[in-house]
Design a protein around this motif. Sequence first.
Motif, short mmCIF file in Angstrom:
data_model
loop_
_atom_site.label_atom_id
_atom_site.label_comp_id
_atom_site.label_asym_id
_atom_site.label_seq_id
_atom_site.Cartn_x
_atom_site.Cartn_y
_atom_site.Cartn_z
N TYR A 112 5.62 -17.85 32.08
CA TYR A 112 5.34 -16.31 32.18
C TYR A 112 4.01 -16.26 31.94
CZ TYR A 112 10.60 -16.55 31.92
OH TYR A 112 11.71 -16.75 32.22
N THR A 113 3.13 -16.65 31.07
CA THR A 113 1.70 -16.25 30.78
C THR A 113 1.22 -16.49 32.03
OG1 THR A 113 1.86 -16.82 28.46
CG2 THR A 113 -0.29 -16.93 29.60
N SER A 114 1.32 -17.91 32.67
CA SER A 114 0.43 -17.95 34.04
C SER A 114 1.08 -17.04 35.12
CB SER A 114 0.98 -19.45 34.42
OG SER A 114 0.41 -20.16 33.29
N LEU A 115 2.43 -16.52 35.12
CA LEU A 115 2.73 -15.67 35.96
C LEU A 115 1.81 -14.42 35.95
CD1 LEU A 115 4.96 -14.94 38.26
CD2 LEU A 115 6.56 -14.08 36.49
N PHE A 157 -8.74 -5.76 33.98
CA PHE A 157 -7.65 -6.37 33.29
C PHE A 157 -7.87 -6.66 31.70
CE2 PHE A 157 -8.15 -8.07 37.52
CZ PHE A 157 -6.68 -7.84 38.03
N GLY A 158 -6.62 -6.70 31.23
CA GLY A 158 -6.81 -6.95 29.49
C GLY A 158 -5.90 -7.92 29.00
N ASP A 159 -6.15 -8.61 28.05
CA ASP A 159 -5.42 -9.64 27.50
C ASP A 159 -4.37 -8.88 26.55
OD1 ASP A 159 -6.98 -8.93 25.51
OD2 ASP A 159 -7.45 -10.59 24.48
N ILE A 160 -2.96 -9.65 26.54
CA ILE A 160 -1.74 -9.27 25.91
C ILE A 160 -1.41 -10.06 24.73
CG2 ILE A 160 0.51 -8.82 26.32
CD1 ILE A 160 0.28 -8.82 29.36
N GLY A 193 -0.77 -13.66 28.10
CA GLY A 193 -1.10 -13.17 29.30
C GLY A 193 -2.17 -12.25 29.51
N THR A 194 -2.10 -11.77 30.97
CA THR A 194 -3.07 -10.64 31.17
C THR A 194 -2.22 -9.25 31.65
OG1 THR A 194 -5.17 -10.03 32.40
CG2 THR A 194 -3.49 -11.49 33.54
N ALA A 202 -1.25 -24.11 36.37
CA ALA A 202 -0.62 -24.13 35.07
C ALA A 202 0.67 -23.94 35.13
CB ALA A 202 -1.28 -22.69 34.43
N VAL A 203 1.48 -23.01 36.04
CA VAL A 203 2.73 -23.18 36.33
C VAL A 203 3.51 -24.30 36.97
CG1 VAL A 203 4.41 -22.05 38.01
CG2 VAL A 203 2.63 -20.63 37.31
#
Length: 422
Positions: free
Chosen positions: A4-7, A39-42, A58-59, A406-407
Amino acid sequence: MALYTSLTGLNAANTDLSVIANNIANVGSTGFKKSRADFGDIFASSAQSDPRKTVGIGTLYKGTRQSFTQGPLQTTGNTLDLAITGGGFFVTRNTRGDTTLTRNGAFALDPQRYLTDSNGARVMTYPVNADGVASAVGLGAMQALRIPETSGAPRASTLIDLSVNLPSAATVPTAAFNPRDATSYNASTSTTVFDASGNPLTATVYYVRTTTPTLAAPTSTWDAHLFVGSDELSTSATTPGTPEVLTFDNLGALTSPTAAAAFQPYTPPAGGAALALSVDHGLATTQIADPFGVVTATQDGFAAGRLDSIAIDSAGLVKAGFTNGQTQALGRLALADVANPAGLKQLGDAHWSQTGVSGALLVGEAGSQGLGTLQTGSLERSNVELTDELVNLIVAQRDFQANAKAVETDGTMLQAMLQLHN
């Protein structure tokens, strides 16, 4: 979780590609302003989380930010093409009264002769006085600019300003004055005058020398006969055809009359109001050895002229010129700006509208209050740098490929774990 991060990375790269593609697609659009995706990181954490072991998830796409840097100017030669050099926007309003801002200065006249932008909205101006000074400013004072087709009502001629030189060597004609007999006068000159309806009429002045200087009388006199068409006007109400008498001293200077000579009113052949003309020979009229010549010949009447030209200066003053030589100040183009241009709502075709994020409109004239100046006959091109966008496109593509890898890697690891379990 890595899947999900790569998504989120894939979605971010796809959004970035879309913004870059839009920039590239509009590299030739007039007044277009390029954008970038932010964009910003999560991170997900709580009070019990160990900050040293918190892993990003993720972003996040935060929004698209426009860059309002100056675009290059392209010369078109069209008077109604305008470009802003510096900050600010043109202000336009559509038929519903909606106010929009634009950097696209490709203006034109609509069937009602209003100046409009590329979307058909009317360009706003401030009203001006005869000297071109704005009589009111602000949003409430703005009005649509309409270009008149004519200069208004005609004006009847009342004064002919005529300065000539009469040759001192001229002789007194022997024949009685007759405008059809060139031997009965020494010189003549013509000009055009206008009646109250703006109809042109030919006014001719015939000069007849009546005396030459002698020791006893060193002065010289001339008769100036004024004709409008074939009709002679008179300076006397009792004696028809009385000419103006010009008197010169022994040095050739005009000593009489010292003011404009008034002729009796004349009714033009087309009818209407009578024409009351005066002729002022002025101090520039002389009698010297040079040949006959006209120094000045002007009159104060004019016909209703048709639109001949439109001129717009760097401060936004719009002037119309007409075929009768008259000029008219029509208005000053209104410019506006906001505290945060990046907060404006995009409407397309280099048009924006105010929002709560952008701040209130700051309106004024070109060249004042931090607003830019205008360049006539030019258009502002897109501020997109194609080379930069192509580099950004490659970077966004690499981002997408890396997140896709990565996925794929996460899927491979998950499959391997399932095989171990079995």
